[in-house]
Structures are given as structure tokens and as C-alpha cells.
Scaffold this motif. Structure first.
Motif, PDB file in Angstrom:
ATOM      1  N   GLU A   1      38.159  29.106  12.695  1.00  0.00           N
ATOM      2  CA  GLU A   1      37.567  28.947  14.078  1.00  0.00           C
ATOM      3  C   GLU A   1      36.065  29.278  14.107  1.00  0.00           C
ATOM      4  O   GLU A   1      35.562  30.385  13.813  1.00  0.00           O
ATOM      5  N   ASP A   2      35.558  28.401  14.900  1.00  0.00           N
ATOM      6  CA  ASP A   2      34.125  28.504  15.186  1.00  0.00           C
ATOM      7  C   ASP A   2      33.083  28.129  14.046  1.00  0.00           C
ATOM      8  O   ASP A   2      31.848  28.655  14.253  1.00  0.00           O
ATOM      9  N   LYS A   3      33.508  27.871  12.895  1.00  0.00           N
ATOM     10  CA  LYS A   3      32.738  27.736  11.865  1.00  0.00           C
ATOM     11  C   LYS A   3      32.693  26.497  11.476  1.00  0.00           C
ATOM     12  O   LYS A   3      33.142  25.341  12.004  1.00  0.00           O
ATOM     13  N   ILE A   4      31.287  26.226  10.871  1.00  0.00           N
ATOM     14  CA  ILE A   4      30.974  24.885  10.072  1.00  0.00           C
ATOM     15  C   ILE A   4      31.545  24.762   8.749  1.00  0.00           C
ATOM     16  O   ILE A   4      31.378  25.615   8.012  1.00  0.00           O
ATOM     17  N   ILE A   5      32.491  23.772   8.557  1.00  0.00           N
ATOM     18  CA  ILE A   5      33.209  23.442   7.341  1.00  0.00           C
ATOM     19  C   ILE A   5      32.368  22.136   6.480  1.00  0.00           C
ATOM     20  O   ILE A   5      32.120  21.410   7.169  1.00  0.00           O
TER      21      ILE A   5
ATOM     22  N   PHE B   1      31.245  18.786   8.295  1.00  0.00           N
ATOM     23  CA  PHE B   1      30.062  18.077   7.576  1.00  0.00           C
ATOM     24  C   PHE B   1      30.496  17.533   6.320  1.00  0.00           C
ATOM     25  O   PHE B   1      30.971  18.181   5.163  1.00  0.00           O
ATOM     26  N   TRP B   2      30.748  15.946   6.158  1.00  0.00           N
ATOM     27  CA  TRP B   2      31.195  15.260   5.092  1.00  0.00           C
ATOM     28  C   TRP B   2      30.155  15.071   4.130  1.00  0.00           C
ATOM     29  O   TRP B   2      28.779  14.618   4.578  1.00  0.00           O
TER      30      TRP B   2
ATOM     31  N   ALA C   1      28.460  24.110  -3.551  1.00  0.00           N
ATOM     32  CA  ALA C   1      28.483  25.679  -3.939  1.00  0.00           C
ATOM     33  C   ALA C   1      27.484  26.378  -3.505  1.00  0.00           C
ATOM     34  O   ALA C   1      27.761  27.534  -3.194  1.00  0.00           O
ATOM     35  N   GLU C   2      26.148  25.937  -3.264  1.00  0.00           N
ATOM     36  CA  GLU C   2      25.053  26.754  -2.768  1.00  0.00           C
ATOM     37  C   GLU C   2      24.787  26.762  -1.260  1.00  0.00           C
ATOM     38  O   GLU C   2      24.495  27.876  -0.836  1.00  0.00           O
ATOM     39  N   GLY C   3      25.046  25.602  -0.772  1.00  0.00           N
ATOM     40  CA  GLY C   3      24.633  25.543   0.596  1.00  0.00           C
ATOM     41  C   GLY C   3      25.728  25.787   1.740  1.00  0.00           C
ATOM     42  O   GLY C   3      25.477  25.655   2.898  1.00  0.00           O
ATOM     43  N   ALA C   4      27.107  25.722   1.131  1.00  0.00           N
ATOM     44  CA  ALA C   4      28.303  25.910   2.370  1.00  0.00           C
ATOM     45  C   ALA C   4      28.524  27.021   2.264  1.00  0.00           C
ATOM     46  O   ALA C   4      29.065  27.843   1.203  1.00  0.00           O
ATOM     47  N   GLU C   5      28.845  27.699   3.492  1.00  0.00           N
ATOM     48  CA  GLU C   5      29.650  28.797   3.710  1.00  0.00           C
ATOM     49  C   GLU C   5      31.027  28.707   3.564  1.00  0.00           C
ATOM     50  O   GLU C   5      31.622  29.532   2.739  1.00  0.00           O
ATOM     51  N   ILE C   6      31.683  27.676   3.804  1.00  0.00           N
ATOM     52  CA  ILE C   6      33.071  27.303   3.510  1.00  0.00           C
ATOM     53  C   ILE C   6      33.255  25.846   3.194  1.00  0.00           C
ATOM     54  O   ILE C   6      32.801  24.697   3.853  1.00  0.00           O
ATOM     55  N   ALA C   7      33.814  25.637   1.820  1.00  0.00           N
ATOM     56  CA  ALA C   7      33.826  24.333   1.181  1.00  0.00           C
ATOM     57  C   ALA C   7      35.293  23.947   1.066  1.00  0.00           C
ATOM     58  O   ALA C   7      36.064  24.584   1.112  1.00  0.00           O
ATOM     59  N   VAL C   8      35.389  22.597   1.322  1.00  0.00           N
ATOM     60  CA  VAL C   8      36.755  21.883   0.995  1.00  0.00           C
ATOM     61  C   VAL C   8      36.485  21.057   0.148  1.00  0.00           C
ATOM     62  O   VAL C   8      35.938  20.068  -0.032  1.00  0.00           O
ATOM     63  N   SER C   9      37.402  21.525  -1.198  1.00  0.00           N
ATOM     64  CA  SER C   9      37.476  20.688  -2.185  1.00  0.00           C
ATOM     65  C   SER C   9      38.385  21.081  -3.163  1.00  0.00           C
ATOM     66  O   SER C   9      38.766  22.218  -2.899  1.00  0.00           O
TER      67      SER C   9
END
Length: 237
Positions: free
Chosen positions: A87-91, A155-156, A196-204
Motif C-alpha cells: 500500500e502506497d509503495k512503488i513496485i 514500474f515495468w 536488485a539495486e534500484g527497486a525497494e520492492i521487486a516483482v520477479s
């Protein structure tokens, strides 16, 4: 629209459709886990296991995707976040990894559940991405998740060197505008490192990204549980 899909390869029923083959693959995953936990290199471990069980190339690929070391499993579990954490995060979403996996799932291809709870297929980009019949439905599934997550934005990230990456990026942006979604899309020469380095939360479900990212969300697991698409699921551990 292309009439292509990412369904089963010829021969997959023989490799993954019988109890005898599944028993062999389960044993192979356990042996691979044992070797990886004792710091054998993945390639060496998969060669040993593949030779021992006389596995075909696609079976070895499935075993490698499903297995992980004890350290990897603990590390990935510690960094996994749940839906309410978004919630309220950038994915940040691993574009080709997620899209191709969803296309494969919706095409009826075999999907493999790993020891880490992630789901993987046997498709790949191989230098060129081609849209298939299931591409729009795959994007819509991501949209359904995004609406329910309460996330601030998504962000794709796509591989810049892959042919047609610019086209699918534009397709994603057009879809976002049409559906009033706060989505962005970008091209990176090294998307794994970026995620790995730039994303607070990654989807993979990419193993290297899961091992090196700050935190991650199991999107495919969520969609299988919540949206309940028909899935040819294979559990080999």
C-alpha cells in the motif's frame, strides 16, 4: 493479434505428465537442494543430478528452477512482502519475466512451483519478444492485482537489447492511459541489476533477483490464489 501462444512443447506430456517422471523429478530437486546447500555450483550440481537421473534438457531446466539452497530459501523468505505491505509503495516489475510466465500459464503450459514458493515456466525471450494471444489478458491480470494492492505506482522494466522491447513498453503505457493506471515503463540494458539495486520492492521469479533484491512480492503466487486461473501446475519438491 498474433495467433501464437506459449503452450506446452511437443513432448512435455511425456516429460512432466506421468507419476513416474514426477517422482524422478522430485528426487532430483531434493538432490539438487542438498548439493546447492553444500556450496556446489549450480551448473555442476545440475549436471550431476541430470546425469544421475538421466534427465532431458527441459527436465533439468525445471529442476534448476525449482531447487535452491537452504541459505537461498531462508534469505528469500526473509525478504518476501505481502499484499498489505504494498500500500502506497512503488513496485518495480520484471517485465518479460512476469509477462511471459503469465502468457505461458494462460496458454496451458506447465508451470512449476519451486521450493521458494515461486512459480516458473520453461519459456524464454531468446533475443526477441513476440506478442501472443494471451498478452492482453496477462496485462489485465497485473492490472487487477495493482488495483487491489493499493500501491502508489508500478514500474515495468524490460530488457533493452531484446527485440520488440520498445513495442511492448508502449503497449503497457497505452494500456495504463486507457485504464487510468499509475504505471510507468522503462528499458534497461541490465534489468536484473537495476531491479536488485534500484527497486525497494521487486516483482520477479528470477532466482538471481530474489537473492540480491531488497524485498520482493510473489505476484504469480498471489494471482494463482486470488484470481484462480486454470493452471497446469507441477509441484516437484
Amino acid at each position: 493479434m498474433s495467433n501464437r501462444n506459449r503452450g506446452k512443447n511437443t513432448g512435455d506430456e511425456v516429460l512432466f505428465g506421468s507419476g513416474k517422471q514426477l517422482d524422478k523429478l522430485k528426487s532430483a530437486v531434493q538432490d539438487m537442494h542438498y548439493l546447492l546447500s553444500r556450496k556446489y555450483a549450480e551448473r555442476a550440481a545440475s549436471e550431476l543430478v541430470g546425469n544421475h537421473y538421466r534427465l532431458k534438457t527441459r527436465q533439468i531446466q525445471a529442476v534448476r528452477g525449482a531447487a535452491a539452497s537452504e541459505f537461498q530459501l531462508r534469505n528469500r523468505e526473509a525478504k518476501e512482502v505481502q499484499l498489505q505491505d504494498l500500500e502506497d509503495k512503488i513496485i518495480y516489475l520484471d517485465g518479460f519475466n512476469v509477462l511471459i510466465l503469465l502468457e505461458s500459464l494462460l496458454s496451458g503450459a506447465y508451470i512449476f512451483e519451486g521450493m521458494d514458493g515461486c512459480f516458473r515456466d520453461l519459456s524464454g525471450v531468446h533475443g526477441t519478444y513476440k506478442k501472443v494471444m494471451q498478452t492482453p489478458a496477462s496485462i489485465e491480470l497485473v492490472a487487477e492485482f495493482f488495483r487491489k494492492s493499493g500501491a502508489a505506482g508500478l514500474f515495468w522494466i524490460f530488457d533493452k537489447p531484446v527485440s520488440n522491447s520498445g513495442r511492448i513498453k508502449q503497449m503497457i503505457l497505452d494500456f495504463a492511459v486507457e485504464n487510468d493506471l499509475n504505471w510507468s515503463a522503462g528499458l534497461e540494458f541490465n534489468p536484473d541489476k537495476f531491479l536488485a539495486e534500484g527497486a525497494e520492492i521487486a516483482v520477479s521469479s528470477d532466482a538471481w533477483i530474489l537473492d540480491h533484491c531488497k524485498s520482493w512480492f510473489n505476484l504469480i503466487g498471489y494471482l494463482i490464489r486470488e484470481e484462480k486461473p486454470a493452471v497446469n501446475l507441477v509441484k516437484i519438491f
